[in-house]
Motif scaffolding. Structure first.
Motif, mmCIF file in Angstrom:
data_model
loop_
_atom_site.group_PDB
_atom_site.id
_atom_site.type_symbol
_atom_site.label_atom_id
_atom_site.label_comp_id
_atom_site.label_asym_id
_atom_site.label_seq_id
_atom_site.Cartn_x
_atom_site.Cartn_y
_atom_site.Cartn_z
ATOM 1 N N GLY A 73 0.806 -1.213 0.000
ATOM 2 C CA GLY A 73 0.000 0.000 0.000
ATOM 3 C C GLY A 73 0.842 1.267 0.000
ATOM 4 O O GLY A 73 2.077 1.232 0.056
ATOM 5 N N ARG A 74 0.166 2.390 -0.074
ATOM 6 C CA ARG A 74 0.832 3.695 -0.143
ATOM 7 C C ARG A 74 1.671 3.963 1.102
ATOM 8 O O ARG A 74 2.778 4.523 1.018
ATOM 9 C CB ARG A 74 -0.229 4.789 -0.316
ATOM 10 C CG ARG A 74 0.315 6.201 -0.524
ATOM 11 C CD ARG A 74 0.931 6.353 -1.890
ATOM 12 N NE ARG A 74 1.423 7.703 -2.134
ATOM 13 C CZ ARG A 74 0.724 8.646 -2.770
ATOM 14 N NH1 ARG A 74 -0.490 8.384 -3.222
ATOM 15 N NH2 ARG A 74 1.243 9.831 -2.973
ATOM 16 N N SER A 75 1.183 3.574 2.263
ATOM 17 C CA SER A 75 1.906 3.856 3.511
ATOM 18 C C SER A 75 3.249 3.140 3.552
ATOM 19 O O SER A 75 4.244 3.693 4.034
ATOM 20 C CB SER A 75 1.060 3.448 4.719
ATOM 21 O OG SER A 75 0.772 2.064 4.688
ATOM 22 N N PHE A 76 3.302 1.926 3.040
ATOM 23 C CA PHE A 76 4.559 1.163 3.007
ATOM 24 C C PHE A 76 5.591 1.876 2.145
ATOM 25 O O PHE A 76 6.758 2.018 2.542
ATOM 26 C CB PHE A 76 4.304 -0.247 2.462
ATOM 27 C CG PHE A 76 5.550 -1.090 2.347
ATOM 28 C CD1 PHE A 76 6.005 -1.813 3.428
ATOM 29 C CD2 PHE A 76 6.265 -1.130 1.153
ATOM 30 C CE1 PHE A 76 7.169 -2.582 3.321
ATOM 31 C CE2 PHE A 76 7.422 -1.887 1.044
ATOM 32 C CZ PHE A 76 7.870 -2.620 2.135
ATOM 33 N N VAL A 77 5.154 2.345 0.974
ATOM 34 C CA VAL A 77 6.070 3.042 0.075
ATOM 35 C C VAL A 77 6.524 4.364 0.688
ATOM 36 O O VAL A 77 7.691 4.749 0.575
ATOM 37 C CB VAL A 77 5.395 3.274 -1.291
ATOM 38 C CG1 VAL A 77 6.280 4.123 -2.191
ATOM 39 C CG2 VAL A 77 5.087 1.937 -1.962
ATOM 40 N N HIS A 79 6.904 5.041 3.836
ATOM 41 C CA HIS A 79 7.820 4.800 4.947
ATOM 42 C C HIS A 79 9.168 4.239 4.504
ATOM 43 O O HIS A 79 10.213 4.605 5.055
ATOM 44 C CB HIS A 79 7.189 3.834 5.954
ATOM 45 C CG HIS A 79 6.196 4.482 6.858
ATOM 46 N ND1 HIS A 79 4.840 4.483 6.581
ATOM 47 C CD2 HIS A 79 6.340 5.164 8.018
ATOM 48 C CE1 HIS A 79 4.195 5.131 7.546
ATOM 49 N NE2 HIS A 79 5.086 5.563 8.421
ATOM 50 N N TYR A 80 9.163 3.350 3.512
ATOM 51 C CA TYR A 80 10.384 2.619 3.177
ATOM 52 C C TYR A 80 10.942 2.931 1.796
ATOM 53 O O TYR A 80 12.056 2.507 1.471
ATOM 54 C CB TYR A 80 10.124 1.111 3.279
ATOM 55 C CG TYR A 80 9.708 0.679 4.661
ATOM 56 C CD1 TYR A 80 10.650 0.583 5.695
ATOM 57 C CD2 TYR A 80 8.382 0.376 4.958
ATOM 58 C CE1 TYR A 80 10.282 0.209 6.965
ATOM 59 C CE2 TYR A 80 7.999 -0.008 6.235
ATOM 60 C CZ TYR A 80 8.948 -0.088 7.237
ATOM 61 O OH TYR A 80 8.579 -0.463 8.504
ATOM 62 N N GLY A 81 10.187 3.661 0.982
ATOM 63 C CA GLY A 81 10.649 3.958 -0.368
ATOM 64 C C GLY A 81 11.961 4.712 -0.415
ATOM 65 O O GLY A 81 12.790 4.481 -1.306
ATOM 66 N N LYS A 82 12.188 5.584 0.546
ATOM 67 C CA LYS A 82 13.397 6.401 0.540
ATOM 68 C C LYS A 82 14.665 5.562 0.634
ATOM 69 O O LYS A 82 15.729 5.980 0.161
ATOM 70 C CB LYS A 82 13.354 7.399 1.699
ATOM 71 C CG LYS A 82 13.267 6.750 3.083
ATOM 72 C CD LYS A 82 13.100 7.789 4.181
ATOM 73 C CE LYS A 82 12.932 7.138 5.549
ATOM 74 N NZ LYS A 82 12.717 8.142 6.622
#
Length: 200
Positions: A73-77, A79-82
């Motif tokens: 989901g959007r929240s995972f990306v 938080h961890y996308g960076k």
């Protein structure tokens, strides 16, 4: 930046088609590696082999990004996308495209800079049908991959020009595609009208 570019080029020189597949996989998995760089340089290879490698890697990377969006989901990306060089602004840009065009954005965006790298994420967020996602991804990726490989082949040692005019090339390609599709649509409508008149 030049040192990073040389690492990619040496990787392709050493590992050939496998490197093309891996790097295109990374690009489509939201790691910002320009496809103009990968495919432009790969233009010196055998065209069919480079095309298969580029498409296989691109499809695999797109499926991976779709799965991340679908499962995390959007929240995972956010938080961890960076940690994987994924900028929230790029994801938001792709999201706006998806919000405007729906699943068709998966096809259209494959020919545009930045958004083509990240469009799989909003498709995953929206839980787009997998078969539709694969179809639009393949149909959008194929012409772009063919164009970049062909351009790299034609330019020869001047293939780096593609990395300088990537944005302009994308816009020109989109414009050409719209013209071609419009002509085909008009011809199809004329054919249908003639056939319908003849059957009456």
């Amino acid at each position: 930046m030049e040192q990073v570019t040389m690492i990619f080029l040496n990787f392709i020189d050493t590992w050939g088609y496998l490197a093309v597949a891996v790097l295109m996989g990374f690009e489509n998995a939201c790691i910002p590696i320009p496809s103009e760089l990968i495919l432009g340089f790969a233009g010196k290879m055998h065209f069919t082999g480079a095309l298969v490698a580029g498409m296989a890697g691109g499809m695999a990377g797109s499926v991976f990004a779709y799965a991340v969006g679908h499962c995390g989901g959007r929240s995972f990306v956010q938080h961890y996308g960076k940690y994987f060089l994924v900028k929230e602004s790029h994801v938001a840009f792709a999201q706006r495209w998806f919000d405007q065009y729906g699943v068709k954005a998966v096809f259209l965006s494959r020919m545009l800079p930045v958004v083509r790298t990240f469009i799989s994420l909003p498709a995953g967020f929206a839980h787009v049908n997998v078969k539709k996602f694969l179809f639009y991804t393949f149909m959008g990726s194929l012409p772009w991959t063919v164009l970049m490989l062909w351009a790299g082949m034609m330019l020869g040692e001047g293939w780096r020009l593609l990395t300088d005019i990537g944005h302009e090339a994308s816009i020109a390609f989109i414009g050409l595609s719209v013209v071609v599709l419009s002509v085909l649509y008009v011809r199809y409508k004329r054919y249908r009208n003639v056939r319908d008149d003849g059957s009456r």
